[in-house]
Design a protein around this motif. Structure first.
Motif, mmCIF file in Angstrom:
data_model
loop_
_atom_site.group_PDB
_atom_site.id
_atom_site.type_symbol
_atom_site.label_atom_id
_atom_site.label_comp_id
_atom_site.label_asym_id
_atom_site.label_seq_id
_atom_site.Cartn_x
_atom_site.Cartn_y
_atom_site.Cartn_z
ATOM 1 N N LYS A 252 50.201 37.592 54.565
ATOM 2 C CA LYS A 252 49.298 38.488 53.825
ATOM 3 C C LYS A 252 48.738 37.828 52.560
ATOM 4 N N GLY A 253 48.219 36.641 52.759
ATOM 5 C CA GLY A 253 47.701 35.836 51.642
ATOM 6 C C GLY A 253 46.581 36.530 50.889
ATOM 7 N N ARG A 254 45.665 37.142 51.610
ATOM 8 C CA ARG A 254 44.508 37.785 50.975
ATOM 9 C C ARG A 254 44.976 38.862 49.999
ATOM 10 N N GLU A 255 45.920 39.664 50.454
ATOM 11 C CA GLU A 255 46.437 40.753 49.628
ATOM 12 C C GLU A 255 47.183 40.188 48.408
ATOM 13 N N LYS A 256 48.054 39.202 48.682
ATOM 14 C CA LYS A 256 48.829 38.596 47.574
ATOM 15 C C LYS A 256 47.905 37.990 46.540
ATOM 16 N N GLY A 257 46.901 37.265 47.007
ATOM 17 C CA GLY A 257 45.960 36.609 46.096
ATOM 18 C C GLY A 257 45.268 37.629 45.217
ATOM 19 N N MET A 258 44.829 38.746 45.814
ATOM 20 C CA MET A 258 44.127 39.769 45.027
ATOM 21 C C MET A 258 45.046 40.391 43.991
ATOM 22 N N VAL A 259 46.264 40.727 44.405
ATOM 23 C CA VAL A 259 47.214 41.351 43.476
ATOM 24 C C VAL A 259 47.525 40.403 42.318
ATOM 25 N N GLN A 260 47.794 39.131 42.650
ATOM 26 C CA GLN A 260 48.180 38.182 41.590
ATOM 27 C C GLN A 260 47.034 37.917 40.612
ATOM 28 N N PHE A 261 45.794 37.996 41.113
ATOM 29 C CA PHE A 261 44.647 37.743 40.228
ATOM 30 C C PHE A 261 44.228 39.016 39.492
ATOM 31 N N LEU A 262 44.035 40.095 40.250
ATOM 32 C CA LEU A 262 43.444 41.295 39.651
ATOM 33 C C LEU A 262 44.466 42.142 38.885
ATOM 34 N N ASP A 263 45.674 42.300 39.419
ATOM 35 C CA ASP A 263 46.644 43.215 38.827
ATOM 36 C C ASP A 263 47.627 42.477 37.910
ATOM 37 N N GLU A 264 48.235 41.446 38.451
ATOM 38 C CA GLU A 264 49.292 40.762 37.675
ATOM 39 C C GLU A 264 48.722 39.701 36.740
ATOM 40 N N LYS A 265 47.513 39.279 37.010
ATOM 41 C CA LYS A 265 46.839 38.238 36.211
ATOM 42 C C LYS A 265 47.729 36.997 36.035
ATOM 43 N N THR A 266 48.343 36.565 37.145
ATOM 44 C CA THR A 266 49.269 35.429 37.064
ATOM 45 C C THR A 266 48.650 34.129 37.556
ATOM 46 N N TYR A 267 47.463 34.186 38.110
ATOM 47 C CA TYR A 267 46.830 32.927 38.550
ATOM 48 C C TYR A 267 45.336 33.117 38.645
ATOM 49 N N LYS A 268 44.616 31.974 38.729
ATOM 50 C CA LYS A 268 43.161 32.003 38.876
ATOM 51 C C LYS A 268 42.799 31.262 40.161
ATOM 52 N N PRO A 269 42.217 31.980 41.122
ATOM 53 C CA PRO A 269 41.927 31.374 42.431
ATOM 54 C C PRO A 269 41.030 30.138 42.334
#
Ligand code: ACO
Length: 276
Positions: A252-269
């Motif tokens: 579920k990479g797409r979902e994880k990527g969105m959560v980490q960028f938009l919600d958790e703000k832990t990375y920049k794609p």
């Protein structure tokens, strides 16, 4: 218990941290490609696709050559000497690994060109996803030098990466060129000094090993099929392929990527991978 890898006679496989180093292994014959080698390569590639020790394939050659092309004895003379049906089979088995299997392989592939690379060797070189060469390696479409055309699928393969002027120049003259020129022609991603060849290839393989393997496979396939389509079909196909990727990606990479960028703000794609 790891399953033994088939082949072993004309092909040698070594595993290293997710990389399968696949050597065309007839160094005495400069890794010229015989019918036997085609059979072993088909078996080896089939086996590696399902082998967890292999996340990326690096295709290279033992000794002084990537490959001196088709074996004039062990492929051409040998297939001239048998029935039409056996000849057909030898050509089919050769095309299978050099073109179809490598082009649409389930795992990423890198060609690492050392030494000589002639004629038929251009097909597996081009059908690997990426390629790195020794800048001093020697390439040549030498077919014209001994009275044949760049057959198999060589002419088709070179037309996908080289411009017509350059391709026809080398088809018609048989002139050899070095790795630095291969880079200029778009046949490889990089040309590096011989002493950097293995390390640079390993570095690139490791970058690929860090990616979500499902997305990586889908992205490679999407590119390869879409380039054959017109714009309308490509747009439809790529949208569907994207949906299929979400469906088949257990991680579920797409979902994880969105959560980490938009919600958790832990990375920049734009700057690197999501945390897997
Ligand atoms: N087919 C069959 N045997 C080959 C091939 C080949 N493509 N390439 C090399 N060999 C054999 C040689 O006959 C020789 O065998 P031997 O030791 O039993 O006599 C051995 O491999 C070593 O080859 P040498 O020529 O002695 O090695 P050298 O390092 O001097 O030269 C080179 C290497 C330049 C690659 C030379 O072998 C050569 O020109 N090979 C043919 C390259 C070629 O044109 N390939 C065909 C392209 S066309 C196609 O693939 C459809």
């Amino acid at each position: 218990q790891d399953k033994p890898i088939p082949g072993g006679n004309t092909v040698l496989v070594e595993f290293e941290d997710g990389i399968a180093w696949v050597h065309l292994n007839r160094p005495d014959k400069r890794n010229a490609m015989s019918i036997e080698l085609a059979r072993e390569m088909n078996q080896v590639l089939d086996a590696l696709e399902l082998d967890d020790r292999c996340g990326v394939i690096v295709l290279t050659g033992s000794g002084e050559a990537f490959s001196a092309g088709m074996d004039l004895q062990g492929f051409f003379r040998a297939s001239d000497a048998v029935s039409d049906v056996e000849r057909h089979r030898a050509y089919r088995e050769t095309r299978a690994w050099q073109w179809r299997t490598l082009m649409y392989y389930a795992k990423p592939t890198i060609a690492m060109v050392n030494g000589w690379c002639f004629g038929g060797a251009f097909t597996p070189l081009i059908c690997c996803d990426l390629a790195i060469t020794d800048q001093a390696a020697t390439f040549g479409l030498s077919e014209i030098n001994w009275g044949i055309i760049p057959g198999g699928v060589v002419s088709k393969a070179i037309s996908t990466l080289m411009g017509d002027r350059e391709a026809l120049y080398y088809v018609m003259t048989g002139e050899k060129f070095d790795g630095a020129r291969a880079k200029e022609l778009g046949l490889v991603n990089e040309a590096v000094p011989a002493e950097r060849l293995k390390d640079r290839t390993r570095e690139l393989a490791k970058v690929l090993l860090e990616k979500n393997p499902t997305t990586l496979r889908q992205a490679r396939m999407a590119y390869k099929y879409a380039r054959e389509m017109n714009w309308e079909l490509a747009a439809e196909y790529l949208t569907a392929k994207g949906d299929q990727t979400t469906f088949v990606d257990k991680e579920k990479g797409r979902e994880k990527g969105m959560v980490q960028f938009l919600d958790e703000k832990t990375y920049k794609p734009g700057l690197g991978n999501y945390k897997r």
